[in-house]
Design an enzyme around this catalytic site. Structure first.
Site, mmCIF file in Angstrom:
data_model
loop_
_atom_site.group_PDB
_atom_site.id
_atom_site.type_symbol
_atom_site.label_atom_id
_atom_site.label_comp_id
_atom_site.label_asym_id
_atom_site.label_seq_id
_atom_site.Cartn_x
_atom_site.Cartn_y
_atom_site.Cartn_z
ATOM 1 N N TYR A 46 0.961 -1.280 0.068
ATOM 2 C CA TYR A 46 0.016 0.097 0.107
ATOM 3 C C TYR A 46 0.753 1.117 -0.032
ATOM 4 O O TYR A 46 0.646 2.220 -0.725
ATOM 5 C CB TYR A 46 -0.971 -0.073 1.211
ATOM 6 C CG TYR A 46 -1.642 1.297 1.364
ATOM 7 C CD1 TYR A 46 -2.625 1.605 0.782
ATOM 8 C CD2 TYR A 46 -1.193 2.450 2.586
ATOM 9 C CE1 TYR A 46 -3.458 2.788 0.822
ATOM 10 C CE2 TYR A 46 -1.766 3.383 2.671
ATOM 11 C CZ TYR A 46 -3.006 3.648 1.804
ATOM 12 O OH TYR A 46 -3.771 4.907 2.130
ATOM 13 N N LYS A 50 1.315 4.320 -3.105
ATOM 14 C CA LYS A 50 1.121 5.779 -2.775
ATOM 15 C C LYS A 50 2.262 6.386 -3.168
ATOM 16 O O LYS A 50 2.177 7.382 -3.771
ATOM 17 C CB LYS A 50 0.763 5.959 -1.478
ATOM 18 C CG LYS A 50 -0.755 5.588 -0.884
ATOM 19 C CD LYS A 50 -1.699 6.079 -1.565
ATOM 20 C CE LYS A 50 -2.832 5.846 -1.376
ATOM 21 N NZ LYS A 50 -4.106 6.315 -1.908
ATOM 22 N N ASP A 183 4.206 -2.372 11.956
ATOM 23 C CA ASP A 183 3.607 -1.344 12.285
ATOM 24 C C ASP A 183 4.793 -0.374 12.734
ATOM 25 O O ASP A 183 5.948 -0.631 12.948
ATOM 26 C CB ASP A 183 2.518 -1.440 13.398
ATOM 27 C CG ASP A 183 1.506 -1.738 12.891
ATOM 28 O OD1 ASP A 183 1.049 -2.102 12.069
ATOM 29 O OD2 ASP A 183 0.374 -2.266 13.831
#
Length: 244
Positions: A46, A50, A183
């Site tokens: 993802y 972008k 994360d």
């Protein structure tokens, strides 16, 4: 943003488009707050997509003179945001859990922080980008509140707002789970460029945004008004000009 969409802009002679990028492009760069120049190594498909969008926008601006503005959205939240699915954002997920009494989870010890931005401030940023002066386009901007809030702080704020709205919840505290690999620990935007070049001025604190968001997740939603003490740059732009 896509190659097909960009080619349609060329065909239809579109002068400018504003597109969605993401704070995910900062990847493994540990610098805080995140400045637009602090691009790191992207940590997910993802994030890579972008960053690719930004590179396409640069190329189309350079070769076809299309004006572009990319907005790196941080943690956007607001009414009607879905709490369902594996990629549900933390705020709608937690509000829903607290409203129905389901277990609420934190990955890690709760010191992980994010830059939460209320949807109405995001709308302001989108509009300012669409009507920005030509000298301030063909680049990217951070779209955020410009403040850090830890997950422990977020839960405390939610508890306080539930109480102020006289809403009861059976969730006393979050359940801790192992930190999720991939994360990032902290996210915090530097929004000085948006403030100086676009006239962006955040209108809603995290508390104010949550106060407007929480009622939409209740079995019987109710309207809540939040008084804002300052005017929006968009209000000034829309104000009628005196003829004197």
């Amino acid at each position: 943003l896509s190659l097909v969409g960009s080619e349609m802009c060329i065909r239809d002679r579109v002068k400018r488009f504003v597109y969605a990028s993401s704070s995910a492009i900062y990847g493994n760069n540990p610098a805080l707050p995140k400045k637009e120049s602090d691009v790191g190594r992207q940590l997910s498909p993802y994030a890579a997509s972008k960053r690719t969008n930004e590179l396409y926008a640069e190329a189309f601006s350079e070769n076809y003179k299309i004006e572009t503005v990319g907005l790196r959205y941080f943690n956007v939240f607001g009414p009607r945001q879905s709490p369902e699915g594996a990629y549900a954002a933390v705020i709608p997920k937690w509000i829903h859990s607290m409203a129905v009494g389901e277990p609420l989870h934190i990955n890690g010890n709760g010191t992980t922080s994010r830059d939460f931005c209320f949807i109405k401030d995001v709308v302001q940023m989108n509009l300012l980008s669409a009507f920005a002066e030509e000298k301030h386009v063909n680049r990217v901007y951070n779209c955020a509140l410009g403040e850090q809030t830890s997950l422990n702080e977020l839960f405390a704020i939610l508890k306080s707002e539930f109480a102020s709205l006289k809403i009861t919840t059976s969730v006393a505290k979050p359940e801790l789970r192992p930190f999720r690999e991939g994360d990032i620990l902290h996210s915090w935007a530097d929004i000085q460029d948006a403030e100086k070049l676009l006239g962006f001025k955040t209108q809603f604190s995290v508390e104010e945004g949550l106060r407007l968001t929480i009622p939409h997740f209740l079995p019987e939603p109710k309207e809540v008004k939040v008084e804002i003490q300052h005017s929006s740059p968009l209000d000034k732009a829309a104000a009628p000009q005196s003829e004197g």
